[in-house]
Design a protein around this motif. Sequence first.
Motif, PDB file in Angstrom:
ATOM      1  N   ALA A 417      43.850   7.039  25.715  1.00 47.01           N
ATOM      2  CA  ALA A 417      43.400   7.504  27.023  1.00 47.01           C
ATOM      3  C   ALA A 417      44.552   8.078  27.848  1.00 47.01           C
ATOM      4  CB  ALA A 417      42.729   6.358  27.772  1.00 47.01           C
ATOM      5  N   VAL A 418      45.693   7.411  27.817  1.00 47.68           N
ATOM      6  CA  VAL A 418      46.843   7.908  28.581  1.00 47.68           C
ATOM      7  C   VAL A 418      47.302   9.252  28.026  1.00 47.68           C
ATOM      8  CG1 VAL A 418      49.267   7.470  29.112  1.00 47.68           C
ATOM      9  CG2 VAL A 418      47.580   5.629  29.347  1.00 47.68           C
ATOM     10  N   ALA A 419      47.329   9.363  26.707  1.00 49.61           N
ATOM     11  CA  ALA A 419      47.718  10.655  26.117  1.00 49.61           C
ATOM     12  C   ALA A 419      46.734  11.749  26.499  1.00 49.61           C
ATOM     13  CB  ALA A 419      47.796  10.517  24.597  1.00 49.61           C
ATOM     14  N   GLY A 420      45.443  11.444  26.431  1.00 49.00           N
ATOM     15  CA  GLY A 420      44.445  12.436  26.801  1.00 49.00           C
ATOM     16  C   GLY A 420      44.527  12.823  28.255  1.00 49.00           C
ATOM     17  N   ASN A 421      44.741  11.825  29.121  1.00 48.40           N
ATOM     18  CA  ASN A 421      44.864  12.133  30.550  1.00 48.40           C
ATOM     19  C   ASN A 421      46.099  12.961  30.855  1.00 48.40           C
ATOM     20  OD1 ASN A 421      42.905  11.000  32.666  1.00 48.40           O
ATOM     21  ND2 ASN A 421      43.000   9.360  31.157  1.00 48.40           N
ATOM     22  N   ALA A 422      47.170  12.714  30.114  1.00 49.79           N
ATOM     23  CA  ALA A 422      48.386  13.502  30.342  1.00 49.79           C
ATOM     24  C   ALA A 422      48.131  14.977  30.052  1.00 49.79           C
ATOM     25  CB  ALA A 422      49.514  12.967  29.460  1.00 49.79           C
ATOM     26  N   VAL A 423      47.476  15.240  28.926  1.00 51.29           N
ATOM     27  CA  VAL A 423      47.152  16.633  28.591  1.00 51.29           C
ATOM     28  C   VAL A 423      46.175  17.205  29.601  1.00 51.29           C
ATOM     29  CG1 VAL A 423      46.107  18.127  26.846  1.00 51.29           C
ATOM     30  CG2 VAL A 423      47.609  16.252  26.145  1.00 51.29           C
ATOM     31  N   GLY A 424      45.131  16.431  29.944  1.00 54.02           N
ATOM     32  CA  GLY A 424      44.152  16.914  30.906  1.00 54.02           C
ATOM     33  C   GLY A 424      44.766  17.174  32.267  1.00 54.02           C
ATOM     34  N   ALA A 425      45.701  16.303  32.677  1.00 54.02           N
ATOM     35  CA  ALA A 425      46.347  16.492  33.976  1.00 54.02           C
ATOM     36  C   ALA A 425      47.175  17.768  34.004  1.00 54.02           C
ATOM     37  CB  ALA A 425      47.227  15.283  34.293  1.00 54.02           C
ATOM     38  N   LEU A 426      47.877  18.054  32.902  1.00 56.38           N
ATOM     39  CA  LEU A 426      48.667  19.291  32.849  1.00 56.38           C
ATOM     40  C   LEU A 426      47.763  20.520  32.950  1.00 56.38           C
ATOM     41  CD1 LEU A 426      51.272  18.396  30.069  1.00 56.38           C
ATOM     42  CD2 LEU A 426      51.699  18.660  32.530  1.00 56.38           C
ATOM     43  N   VAL A 427      46.665  20.508  32.193  1.00 54.53           N
ATOM     44  CA  VAL A 427      45.753  21.648  32.222  1.00 54.53           C
ATOM     45  C   VAL A 427      45.099  21.771  33.595  1.00 54.53           C
ATOM     46  CG1 VAL A 427      43.653  22.628  31.215  1.00 54.53           C
ATOM     47  CG2 VAL A 427      45.336  21.494  29.752  1.00 54.53           C
ATOM     48  N   ALA A 428      44.670  20.638  34.166  1.00 52.21           N
ATOM     49  CA  ALA A 428      44.028  20.678  35.482  1.00 52.21           C
ATOM     50  C   ALA A 428      45.011  21.140  36.551  1.00 52.21           C
ATOM     51  CB  ALA A 428      43.478  19.300  35.830  1.00 52.21           C
ATOM     52  N   GLY A 429      46.279  20.669  36.467  1.00 57.66           N
ATOM     53  CA  GLY A 429      47.273  21.113  37.434  1.00 57.66           C
ATOM     54  C   GLY A 429      47.512  22.609  37.350  1.00 57.66           C
ATOM     55  N   SER A 488      45.930  15.956  40.052  1.00 60.48           N
ATOM     56  CA  SER A 488      46.165  15.561  38.663  1.00 60.48           C
ATOM     57  C   SER A 488      47.190  14.438  38.585  1.00 60.48           C
ATOM     58  CB  SER A 488      46.647  16.765  37.852  1.00 60.48           C
ATOM     59  OG  SER A 488      45.661  17.774  37.825  1.00 60.48           O
ATOM     60  N   GLU A 489      48.198  14.522  39.433  1.00 59.99           N
ATOM     61  CA  GLU A 489      49.210  13.463  39.461  1.00 59.99           C
ATOM     62  C   GLU A 489      48.577  12.132  39.870  1.00 59.99           C
ATOM     63  OE1 GLU A 489      53.573  13.046  41.499  1.00 59.99           O
ATOM     64  OE2 GLU A 489      51.870  13.343  42.864  1.00 59.99           O
ATOM     65  N   ALA A 490      47.723  12.176  40.913  1.00 63.44           N
ATOM     66  CA  ALA A 490      47.077  10.947  41.380  1.00 63.44           C
ATOM     67  C   ALA A 490      46.188  10.353  40.292  1.00 63.44           C
ATOM     68  CB  ALA A 490      46.258  11.234  42.641  1.00 63.44           C
ATOM     69  N   ARG A 491      45.437  11.202  39.593  1.00 62.46           N
ATOM     70  CA  ARG A 491      44.576  10.672  38.532  1.00 62.46           C
ATOM     71  C   ARG A 491      45.413  10.061  37.418  1.00 62.46           C
ATOM     72  NH1 ARG A 491      40.005   9.985  35.992  1.00 62.46           N
ATOM     73  NH2 ARG A 491      39.813  10.493  33.793  1.00 62.46           N
ATOM     74  N   MET A 492      46.520  10.686  37.082  1.00 61.68           N
ATOM     75  CA  MET A 492      47.363  10.150  36.009  1.00 61.68           C
ATOM     76  C   MET A 492      47.915   8.777  36.400  1.00 61.68           C
ATOM     77  SD  MET A 492      48.354  10.962  32.993  1.00 61.68           S
ATOM     78  CE  MET A 492      49.326   9.979  31.870  1.00 61.68           C
ATOM     79  N   ILE A 493      48.392   8.666  37.634  1.00 60.27           N
ATOM     80  CA  ILE A 493      48.934   7.386  38.102  1.00 60.27           C
ATOM     81  C   ILE A 493      47.851   6.316  38.102  1.00 60.27           C
ATOM     82  CG2 ILE A 493      49.867   6.188  40.112  1.00 60.27           C
ATOM     83  CD1 ILE A 493      51.356   8.795  40.807  1.00 60.27           C
ATOM     84  N   ASP A 494      46.665   6.689  38.585  1.00 60.46           N
ATOM     85  CA  ASP A 494      45.580   5.714  38.672  1.00 60.46           C
ATOM     86  C   ASP A 494      45.132   5.250  37.291  1.00 60.46           C
ATOM     87  OD1 ASP A 494      45.684   5.951  41.375  1.00 60.46           O
ATOM     88  OD2 ASP A 494      43.929   7.236  41.579  1.00 60.46           O
ATOM     89  N   VAL A 495      45.024   6.183  36.359  1.00 65.35           N
ATOM     90  CA  VAL A 495      44.578   5.810  35.016  1.00 65.35           C
ATOM     91  C   VAL A 495      45.610   4.917  34.343  1.00 65.35           C
ATOM     92  CG1 VAL A 495      44.088   6.697  32.707  1.00 65.35           C
ATOM     93  CG2 VAL A 495      43.066   7.794  34.699  1.00 65.35           C
ATOM     94  N   VAL A 496      46.889   5.223  34.490  1.00 67.65           N
ATOM     95  CA  VAL A 496      47.930   4.383  33.900  1.00 67.65           C
ATOM     96  C   VAL A 496      47.914   2.999  34.533  1.00 67.65           C
ATOM     97  CG1 VAL A 496      50.415   4.084  33.638  1.00 67.65           C
ATOM     98  CG2 VAL A 496      49.385   6.318  33.216  1.00 67.65           C
ATOM     99  N   THR A 497      47.763   2.955  35.864  1.00 70.83           N
ATOM    100  CA  THR A 497      47.713   1.658  36.550  1.00 70.83           C
ATOM    101  C   THR A 497      46.532   0.830  36.061  1.00 70.83           C
ATOM    102  OG1 THR A 497      48.715   2.642  38.520  1.00 70.83           O
ATOM    103  CG2 THR A 497      47.606   0.522  38.790  1.00 70.83           C
ATOM    104  N   GLY A 498      45.350   1.451  36.010  1.00 73.69           N
ATOM    105  CA  GLY A 498      44.170   0.737  35.530  1.00 73.69           C
ATOM    106  C   GLY A 498      44.309   0.306  34.078  1.00 73.69           C
TER     107      GLY A 498
END
Length: 697
Positions: A417-429, A488-498
């Motif tokens: 999930a973290v790997a997927g969110n990292a890629v998604g965050a880059l694309v979304a940003g 995207s940064e906020a979502r990445m931080i939140d997903v990692v925290t969760g």
Amino acid sequence: MIAGPQRATVLRRAVRVTVAASVGFYPLLYGAGLPVAALYALFAPVAMGLLSVVPGSGPQRASVMLRGLPPALVLATLGTLLAVDTWAAVGGMLLIGFLLAFVAVAGPRPAGIAPGLQLFYILACFPPYAPDTLTERLAGLTAGALLLAACETLLPDPAAPSYRERLAAALDEAARGAAPGGVPPQRLRDAGATLRLADVPPAERPAGAGRADRALEQAGRSARRLLDQLATLAEAPPAPADPETAALLGRVAELCTACARFLRTGSRPPPAGALEKAMRGFQADRVRLASGPPGERLPVDVLRRQSRVLALAESARMVEITVDIATHGGPTEPAAPRELFWYAELSTPRLWARRVLGNVTFRSVLFQNAVRTALGLAAARAVAGSLDLAHGFWVLLAVLTLGRTTAGATWRAVRLAVAGNAVGALVAGALVIGLGRHTDVYAALLAPVMLAAFALGPLLGIAYAQALFTLVVATAFAQIAPVTWRLSEARMIDVVTGSLIGLLCGLLAWPAGARREVHRAPGLLRSCAPLVPVTAEALLAPPGGFRTAPETLPGVHRLRLAEAAYAQFRAETQVDAERDRADWHAVLIAANHMLLGAQWLPRFGLRPASGATDASAAWARGTASGLVAQTDRIARLLTAERAGPAPAPENTPDRDPPSPLSVDLEVWMTSLAQQLARIETSVMPPPGTDLPDARPR
């Protein structure tokens, strides 16, 4: 790789959720100018259609969603009001998180809708505290849920055969197996396999606490046992012709046909107690013939075949009683033995109370899962509120969607999930930076991005699902308010925290999942083993002697908890599978075999006129003691204790033909000894190696 029919199901679900979310989101945002209502109308189909895996056909799912709407409105209201204070929201999350996770005791449909209901509280309980928007939130939620229910009805999945239909088909096969000529044994076992709850779609499983569901589930187990007994009988060496046995098998075939017809059409059931009367007459004839002059006694091989037929007739009798209870809501005649049908005369509220209270124990995997989920969600809400994280509900969403029943499985899900969110965050940003505030472009992208995310995510795995959902979030929020790449940064931080919170809870609370409870099965064996000598004494006692039926209800309750643990255990990824060689399913089968034999063997109440012969009585008592010792030895092996050598098995006495009742004991205990031997073989190490470590790790 997902099969073709499953891919079609995933695609239909993606279309339904996308259409419902789009039809609710666009008019409320661009037509009515209600951004809060639009947001809830978007997430309601996502929560109920994707996060919730509601089993069943389209109309069945629509019904569950409509029944879930009032609780969803209550949860959104509570979340809105408790958002006034972080710790009030945390307390509400702890209670609601536990209750909605524990609702799994009610069956697959309530369990399926529960994660979506969790999301409605999660969305509403975060700042800003805005009770003035409550009406708008509830309106959007209602619109989204109703639209999804309509899409479920208009674009349904094909309906699966009901459990009643499966049971009726299996009973038809049993009737053919009991008739002269029979059917191949493997065909009978295949028919029984169709009734395994693991192979039945969740929506069709009789998993409720009411009498009808309990009776159908018991009827399925009895029918599976009947089919296996018929297959075993067909594989046994042929015995001399026996008209009484053929007549009883004919009665069994008639009963199976009548019960199948009754399940399908509701037509008049077979005469109540007809098979019971035939079984009593059959047993009385056996006793009379075995007690006669030596030259007129039945051969031992005939007696053994009769014992097997009597046992399968008892299984058919249990099918008859349970089908009666499932259809009428209660037995039309006294159900004997009452302990096996304890639920038949209890009210629905009392049955639900027993189901709930029976699982309020740390031995229940359902209770463990609920506690783990509640603690994780409450901790996530406390952390998100204390740190004032932007869009903090994503922290809780990560805990809810990435938590698994074992720490190892949670870690694997978190990594992906973290790997997927990292890629998604880059694309979304990059998307947000490139498009800026062109909301018309975001509006055009949202529907196709949702369709791709909801279709490809389940097919490709967690990493792809998280990456694509990040794009959905970006394109949706960019239309509600101006956003920057920091979303995207906020979502990445939140997903990692969760993810970290969920992983920590997984490590601290039952990290092995169901494995620890499955490894308690030796205790179940030890508690059931004393039933063997008690049952032997009940059958060997002369008329008017030992009549006390063994107490089996506590063992039945422990067996049900163990079966639930094993079902979850089978669904979990086994990291140590190569070390855990024990056949835990065989342990459950052996315990069930002890409980059933202790109930049906003494129930006819017949004793040989002159009592059992000394030889057969000595064999029965010696074998019963040997089985208890063997059970204790296996329990020691399963718990990695050092066990002494196995006692030498007793041989069936051949000086005198055994009486019918001691033959019944012989068949039962011989079968039980074979099952225990299979368990011992599975756990014993190869020659020259140490005993296996079967303890929980």
